[in-house]
Write a protein that holds these residues in place. Structure first.
Motif, PDB file in Angstrom:
ATOM      1  N   ILE A  61       7.934  -8.575  -0.326  1.00  0.00           N
ATOM      2  CA  ILE A  61       9.335  -8.986  -0.406  1.00  0.00           C
ATOM      3  C   ILE A  61      10.125  -7.723  -0.688  1.00  0.00           C
ATOM      4  O   ILE A  61      10.010  -7.122  -1.755  1.00  0.00           O
ATOM      5  N   GLY A  62      10.893  -7.261   0.311  1.00  0.00           N
ATOM      6  CA  GLY A  62      11.605  -6.002   0.161  1.00  0.00           C
ATOM      7  C   GLY A  62      12.975  -6.075   0.795  1.00  0.00           C
ATOM      8  O   GLY A  62      13.600  -7.132   0.846  1.00  0.00           O
ATOM      9  N   GLU A  63      13.401  -4.949   1.319  1.00  0.00           N
ATOM     10  CA  GLU A  63      14.767  -4.844   1.830  1.00  0.00           C
ATOM     11  C   GLU A  63      14.787  -4.708   3.348  1.00  0.00           C
ATOM     12  O   GLU A  63      15.356  -3.780   3.893  1.00  0.00           O
ATOM     13  N   GLY A  64      14.138  -5.621   4.031  1.00  0.00           N
ATOM     14  CA  GLY A  64      14.189  -5.614   5.480  1.00  0.00           C
ATOM     15  C   GLY A  64      12.956  -5.002   6.114  1.00  0.00           C
ATOM     16  O   GLY A  64      11.950  -4.749   5.450  1.00  0.00           O
ATOM     17  N   GLU A  65      13.047  -4.772   7.408  1.00  0.00           N
ATOM     18  CA  GLU A  65      11.904  -4.300   8.170  1.00  0.00           C
ATOM     19  C   GLU A  65      11.823  -2.777   8.153  1.00  0.00           C
ATOM     20  O   GLU A  65      12.718  -2.084   7.687  1.00  0.00           O
ATOM     21  N   ARG A  66      10.748  -2.270   8.729  1.00  0.00           N
ATOM     22  CA  ARG A  66      10.445  -0.845   8.697  1.00  0.00           C
ATOM     23  C   ARG A  66      11.582   0.009   9.242  1.00  0.00           C
ATOM     24  O   ARG A  66      11.856   1.094   8.719  1.00  0.00           O
ATOM     25  N   ASP A  67      12.273  -0.446  10.275  1.00  0.00           N
ATOM     26  CA  ASP A  67      13.302   0.388  10.900  1.00  0.00           C
ATOM     27  C   ASP A  67      14.533   0.552  10.017  1.00  0.00           C
ATOM     28  O   ASP A  67      15.444   1.293  10.353  1.00  0.00           O
ATOM     29  N   GLU A  68      14.560  -0.129   8.872  1.00  0.00           N
ATOM     30  CA  GLU A  68      15.685   0.006   7.952  1.00  0.00           C
ATOM     31  C   GLU A  68      15.405   1.006   6.838  1.00  0.00           C
ATOM     32  O   GLU A  68      16.184   1.138   5.907  1.00  0.00           O
ATOM     33  N   ALA A  69      14.245   1.701   6.897  1.00  0.00           N
ATOM     34  CA  ALA A  69      13.937   2.740   5.921  1.00  0.00           C
ATOM     35  C   ALA A  69      15.112   3.726   5.896  1.00  0.00           C
ATOM     36  O   ALA A  69      15.765   3.925   6.909  1.00  0.00           O
ATOM     37  N   PRO A  70      15.435   4.381   4.776  1.00  0.00           N
ATOM     38  CA  PRO A  70      14.594   4.595   3.602  1.00  0.00           C
ATOM     39  C   PRO A  70      14.619   3.499   2.539  1.00  0.00           C
ATOM     40  O   PRO A  70      14.267   3.752   1.392  1.00  0.00           O
ATOM     41  N   MET A  71      15.052   2.281   2.871  1.00  0.00           N
ATOM     42  CA  MET A  71      14.900   1.197   1.913  1.00  0.00           C
ATOM     43  C   MET A  71      13.416   0.888   1.704  1.00  0.00           C
ATOM     44  O   MET A  71      12.577   1.274   2.509  1.00  0.00           O
ATOM     45  N   LEU A  72      13.103   0.198   0.617  1.00  0.00           N
ATOM     46  CA  LEU A  72      11.723  -0.235   0.387  1.00  0.00           C
ATOM     47  C   LEU A  72      11.473  -1.427   1.297  1.00  0.00           C
ATOM     48  O   LEU A  72      11.835  -2.552   0.988  1.00  0.00           O
ATOM     49  N   PHE A  73      10.880  -1.168   2.454  1.00  0.00           N
ATOM     50  CA  PHE A  73      10.804  -2.169   3.508  1.00  0.00           C
ATOM     51  C   PHE A  73       9.549  -3.024   3.381  1.00  0.00           C
ATOM     52  O   PHE A  73       8.564  -2.636   2.763  1.00  0.00           O
ATOM     53  N   ILE A  74       9.613  -4.189   3.999  1.00  0.00           N
ATOM     54  CA  ILE A  74       8.474  -5.107   4.017  1.00  0.00           C
ATOM     55  C   ILE A  74       7.320  -4.439   4.769  1.00  0.00           C
ATOM     56  O   ILE A  74       7.491  -3.942   5.878  1.00  0.00           O
ATOM     57  N   GLY A  75       6.169  -4.422   4.150  1.00  0.00           N
ATOM     58  CA  GLY A  75       5.000  -3.774   4.732  1.00  0.00           C
ATOM     59  C   GLY A  75       4.782  -2.355   4.260  1.00  0.00           C
ATOM     60  O   GLY A  75       3.731  -1.761   4.535  1.00  0.00           O
ATOM     61  N   GLU A  76       5.759  -1.784   3.537  1.00  0.00           N
ATOM     62  CA  GLU A  76       5.590  -0.416   3.033  1.00  0.00           C
ATOM     63  C   GLU A  76       4.461  -0.372   2.009  1.00  0.00           C
ATOM     64  O   GLU A  76       4.337  -1.249   1.147  1.00  0.00           O
ATOM     65  N   GLU A  77       3.648   0.668   2.090  1.00  0.00           N
ATOM     66  CA  GLU A  77       2.560   0.867   1.136  1.00  0.00           C
ATOM     67  C   GLU A  77       3.036   1.792   0.025  1.00  0.00           C
ATOM     68  O   GLU A  77       3.621   2.844   0.287  1.00  0.00           O
ATOM     69  N   VAL A  78       2.793   1.390  -1.205  1.00  0.00           N
ATOM     70  CA  VAL A  78       3.222   2.170  -2.368  1.00  0.00           C
ATOM     71  C   VAL A  78       2.063   2.297  -3.350  1.00  0.00           C
ATOM     72  O   VAL A  78       1.076   1.551  -3.284  1.00  0.00           O
ATOM     73  N   GLY A  79       2.203   3.242  -4.272  1.00  0.00           N
ATOM     74  CA  GLY A  79       1.155   3.499  -5.248  1.00  0.00           C
ATOM     75  C   GLY A  79       0.268   4.654  -4.818  1.00  0.00           C
ATOM     76  O   GLY A  79       0.420   5.204  -3.724  1.00  0.00           O
ATOM     77  N   SER A  80      -0.671   4.994  -5.698  1.00  0.00           N
ATOM     78  CA  SER A  80      -1.578   6.107  -5.413  1.00  0.00           C
ATOM     79  C   SER A  80      -2.628   5.746  -4.371  1.00  0.00           C
ATOM     80  O   SER A  80      -3.260   6.625  -3.784  1.00  0.00           O
ATOM     81  N   GLY A  81      -2.837   4.440  -4.160  1.00  0.00           N
ATOM     82  CA  GLY A  81      -3.840   3.986  -3.199  1.00  0.00           C
ATOM     83  C   GLY A  81      -5.234   3.871  -3.780  1.00  0.00           C
ATOM     84  O   GLY A  81      -6.163   3.446  -3.090  1.00  0.00           O
ATOM     85  N   THR A  82      -5.394   4.204  -5.054  1.00  0.00           N
ATOM     86  CA  THR A  82      -6.739   4.234  -5.649  1.00  0.00           C
ATOM     87  C   THR A  82      -7.047   3.019  -6.509  1.00  0.00           C
ATOM     88  O   THR A  82      -8.181   2.838  -6.924  1.00  0.00           O
ATOM     89  N   GLY A  83      -6.065   2.187  -6.801  1.00  0.00           N
ATOM     90  CA  GLY A  83      -6.284   1.068  -7.711  1.00  0.00           C
ATOM     91  C   GLY A  83      -6.439  -0.255  -6.979  1.00  0.00           C
ATOM     92  O   GLY A  83      -6.770  -0.302  -5.795  1.00  0.00           O
ATOM     93  N   PRO A  84      -6.192  -1.357  -7.682  1.00  0.00           N
ATOM     94  CA  PRO A  84      -6.342  -2.687  -7.080  1.00  0.00           C
ATOM     95  C   PRO A  84      -5.315  -2.931  -5.978  1.00  0.00           C
ATOM     96  O   PRO A  84      -4.205  -2.386  -6.013  1.00  0.00           O
TER      97      PRO A  84
END
Length: 319
Positions: A61-84
């Protein structure tokens, strides 16, 4: 059940830091009349803090689709990638207009749960109904008329209808509903924006004076509100509303197959979650950012559905 990898207790303080950072970043733009700049400042700070967490997060649940970046878009991956693996629902600044105009109840909001725990709600309207904790299931339903809901809740509370206050988003589409509610003798508190906060008000009726929330608003915000009520207690119902085939297509793309389904709180958020919100402007839930010589002070509510714990924290940040 909570995923064994999702250590909500350890992640909760990190989530609070995320919402605090977004609120502090938008503080310099309170009352400046620039909604986009305030939102962008909150987005940048929220993304930066999220990427410091040891999670493999996906924004559902974010601020629209990927083409609307730099908002936090739906499907964006966040975090270090090493945790749960986690689902994240967020609104970096709920109430951009409220912030720009220095009006009450602007918040930064974020919720986190195990991967697959949150409804991937498309960016369409949702018909919403919410009440606080302590009532039997189904005391009010979306199938009822607004007047019937007010009457049923008053009976369940053992009070007069005149003692019921309903929170409604002030929009032309709600004029008939507002008239019907008022015809019962119930009071209405109109809000200009911020329906996540509007729903949250129901969970603390003794403090906020709000007994029920009803009306249509963004479906993504509905999932965020459901996450908050899962922690605070209360019932919520939502049904997606579609104005055209394009919106139905968006829903299908998000994996929605039954367009007439009424979602309960636990349908929208199926597992234990953590939720954090920080006040940007003063409101009935949280104090806004306070300026003192050399400091900015923020108030945050941090909640865990697993334990039902609700923490209120004050953060004084040197500037």
């Amino acid at each position: 059940m909570t995923s064994p990898d999702f250590n909500d207790r350890m992640l909760s303080l990190g989530l609070a830091r995320v919402s605090e950072a977004a609120a502090l970043a938008s503080a310099t733009l309170i009352g400046r009349g620039d909604e986009k700049a305030a939102d962008q400042a909150a987005v940048n700070a929220m993304r930066e803090q999220l990427n410091k967490l040891d999670i493999a997060g996906v924004v559902v649940i974010g601020e629209g689709e990927r083409d609307e970046a730099p908002m936090l878009f739906i499907g964006e991956e966040v975090g270090s990638g090493t945790g749960p693996g986690v689902d994240i629902a967020l609104d970096p600044l709920e109430g951009t207009t409220l912030t720009a105009k220095d009006m009450p109840n602007a918040l930064t909001v974020i919720a986190m749960g195990p991967r697959g725990s949150m409804l991937h709600a498309p960016d369409v309207y949702m018909d919403k109904l919410a009440i606080g904790p302590g009532f039997k299931d189904g005391v009010v339903t979306l199938a009822m008329s607004p007047a019937e809901r007010v009457s049923a809740l008053a009976a369940a509370k053992g009070c007069s209808i005149e003692d019921i206050t309903v929170c409604v988003l002030e929009r032309p589409r709600h004029e008939d509903m507002i008239a019907e509610i008022r015809s019962t003798g119930a009071a209405i508190r109109l809000i200009t924006d911020g329906d996540v906060a509007g729903v949250m008000h129901c969970a603390e009726a003794a403090t906020t004076g709000i007994d029920m929330y009803m009306g249509s608003g963004g479906a993504p915000e509905g999932v965020l509100a459901a996450a908050a009520l899962k922690c605070m207690g209360g019932q919520m119902f939502g049904k997606l509303l579609f104005r055209n085939d394009d919106e139905r297509g968006r829903a299908a793309k998000a994996g929605i197959t039954n367009f007439d389904r009424v979602y309960t709180r636990d349908d929208m958020v199926t597992s234990d979650v953590i939720f954090a919100a920080t006040g940007v402007t003063d409101g009935s839930l949280l104090s806004g950012i306070k300026r003192e010589p050399g400091f900015l002070t923020a108030e945050t509510i941090l909640m865990r559905s697993k334990t039902g714990s609700v923490r209120r924290m004050t953060y004084r940040n040197p500037v």
